[in-house]
Scaffold this motif. Structure first.
Motif, mmCIF file in Angstrom:
data_model
loop_
_atom_site.group_PDB
_atom_site.id
_atom_site.type_symbol
_atom_site.label_atom_id
_atom_site.label_comp_id
_atom_site.label_asym_id
_atom_site.label_seq_id
_atom_site.Cartn_x
_atom_site.Cartn_y
_atom_site.Cartn_z
ATOM 1 N N LEU A 123 4.078 5.190 -13.937
ATOM 2 C CA LEU A 123 3.296 4.518 -12.907
ATOM 3 C C LEU A 123 1.836 4.969 -12.950
ATOM 4 C CD1 LEU A 123 3.479 2.530 -10.561
ATOM 5 C CD2 LEU A 123 3.913 4.479 -9.051
ATOM 6 N N SER A 148 -1.305 2.633 -14.006
ATOM 7 C CA SER A 148 -2.423 2.472 -13.077
ATOM 8 C C SER A 148 -3.749 2.760 -13.753
ATOM 9 C CB SER A 148 -2.259 3.403 -11.869
ATOM 10 O OG SER A 148 -1.133 3.039 -11.134
ATOM 11 N N HIS A 173 2.924 -2.823 -10.583
ATOM 12 C CA HIS A 173 2.665 -1.479 -10.035
ATOM 13 C C HIS A 173 3.328 -1.307 -8.679
ATOM 14 C CE1 HIS A 173 0.376 1.406 -7.571
ATOM 15 N NE2 HIS A 173 0.303 2.102 -8.698
ATOM 16 N N ASP A 174 3.090 -2.245 -7.778
ATOM 17 C CA ASP A 174 3.624 -2.129 -6.421
ATOM 18 C C ASP A 174 5.146 -2.217 -6.400
ATOM 19 O OD1 ASP A 174 0.992 -1.919 -5.603
ATOM 20 O OD2 ASP A 174 0.866 -3.986 -4.835
ATOM 21 N N LYS A 181 6.544 1.047 -7.929
ATOM 22 C CA LYS A 181 6.295 2.162 -7.006
ATOM 23 C C LYS A 181 7.265 2.110 -5.834
ATOM 24 C CE LYS A 181 2.745 4.336 -4.192
ATOM 25 N NZ LYS A 181 1.390 4.236 -3.651
ATOM 26 N N GLU A 216 10.055 5.008 -5.092
ATOM 27 C CA GLU A 216 9.992 5.732 -3.821
ATOM 28 C C GLU A 216 11.255 5.524 -2.996
ATOM 29 O OE1 GLU A 216 6.273 4.548 -2.058
ATOM 30 O OE2 GLU A 216 5.134 5.980 -3.307
ATOM 31 N N THR A 273 9.192 9.738 -1.665
ATOM 32 C CA THR A 273 7.769 9.535 -1.940
ATOM 33 C C THR A 273 7.118 10.762 -2.563
ATOM 34 O OG1 THR A 273 7.231 10.197 0.320
ATOM 35 C CG2 THR A 273 7.474 7.826 -0.114
ATOM 36 N N ARG A 327 6.207 13.053 -5.402
ATOM 37 C CA ARG A 327 6.119 12.847 -6.852
ATOM 38 C C ARG A 327 7.019 13.794 -7.631
ATOM 39 N NH1 ARG A 327 6.930 12.200 -11.352
ATOM 40 N NH2 ARG A 327 5.462 12.179 -13.055
#
Length: 165
Positions: free
Chosen positions: A8, A12, A32-33, A36, A40, A45, A47
């Motif tokens: 990710l 980005s 990406h969204d 992600k 998550e 959330t 990392r």
């Protein structure tokens, strides 16, 4: 960074217009969204709790490989290499597709070999028929000679139509 860059983060960095701070296109932002959100929801959330890459979530985000390649990866890199960590049915489908393509290539080569061999068999059959015909003529000629019968149908190779010897 003390840890490896996640897919990710890598995506980005390479798909944002840094002057404007936004993604280069709508698809990049959507992938990406979506990825992600999936990561998550699966891994939290934080990392450190997330894997570097989750192939199933990535494939869901990009809507499956297209023409054997995965969006967001090098276009010359086959989907089977990108998704080598997959244990889902997608991996087996990709591996199956690759195996099918390999088998199709082998089949084409085998068909070509069979065609070449059939041509050789046809040529050898013609030669064998000619040899067989000559042998039969020689056998008949020899039998006629032994019986002292004039040979009008199978003259000797000397050109004489009658072989009384």
């Amino acid at each position: 960074m003390d840890r490896p860059m996640s897919q990710l983060e890598f995506f980005s960095v390479h798909n944002k217009n840094h002057e404007l701070g936004d993604f280069v296109d709508k698809k990049s932002k959507r992938v990406h969204d979506t990825y992600k959100t999936a990561i998550e929801s699966k891994y939290d959330t934080v990392r450190d709790n997330q894997p570097e890459f989750n192939p199933d979530s990535w494939i869901d985000a990009v809507n499956d490989p297209s023409k054997g390649h995965v969006y967001g990866f090098c276009p010359r890199q086959p989907a089977s290499l990108v998704l080598c960590t997959l244990t889902s049915p997608r991996r087996s489908i990709l591996a199956h597709d690759e195996e099918v393509n390999n088998l199709k290539s082998e089949l084409a080569i085998t068909r070509n070999t069979i065609d070449e061999n059939n041509e050789r068999i046809d040529d050898l059959t013609v030669c064998l028929e000619q040899v067989h015909k000559i042998e039969m003529q020689e056998t008949v000629r020899s039998m006629l000679k032994e019986l002292n019968i004039p040979n009008f149908q199978f003259p000797s190779n000397s050109g004489s139509r009658i072989d009384n010897t």
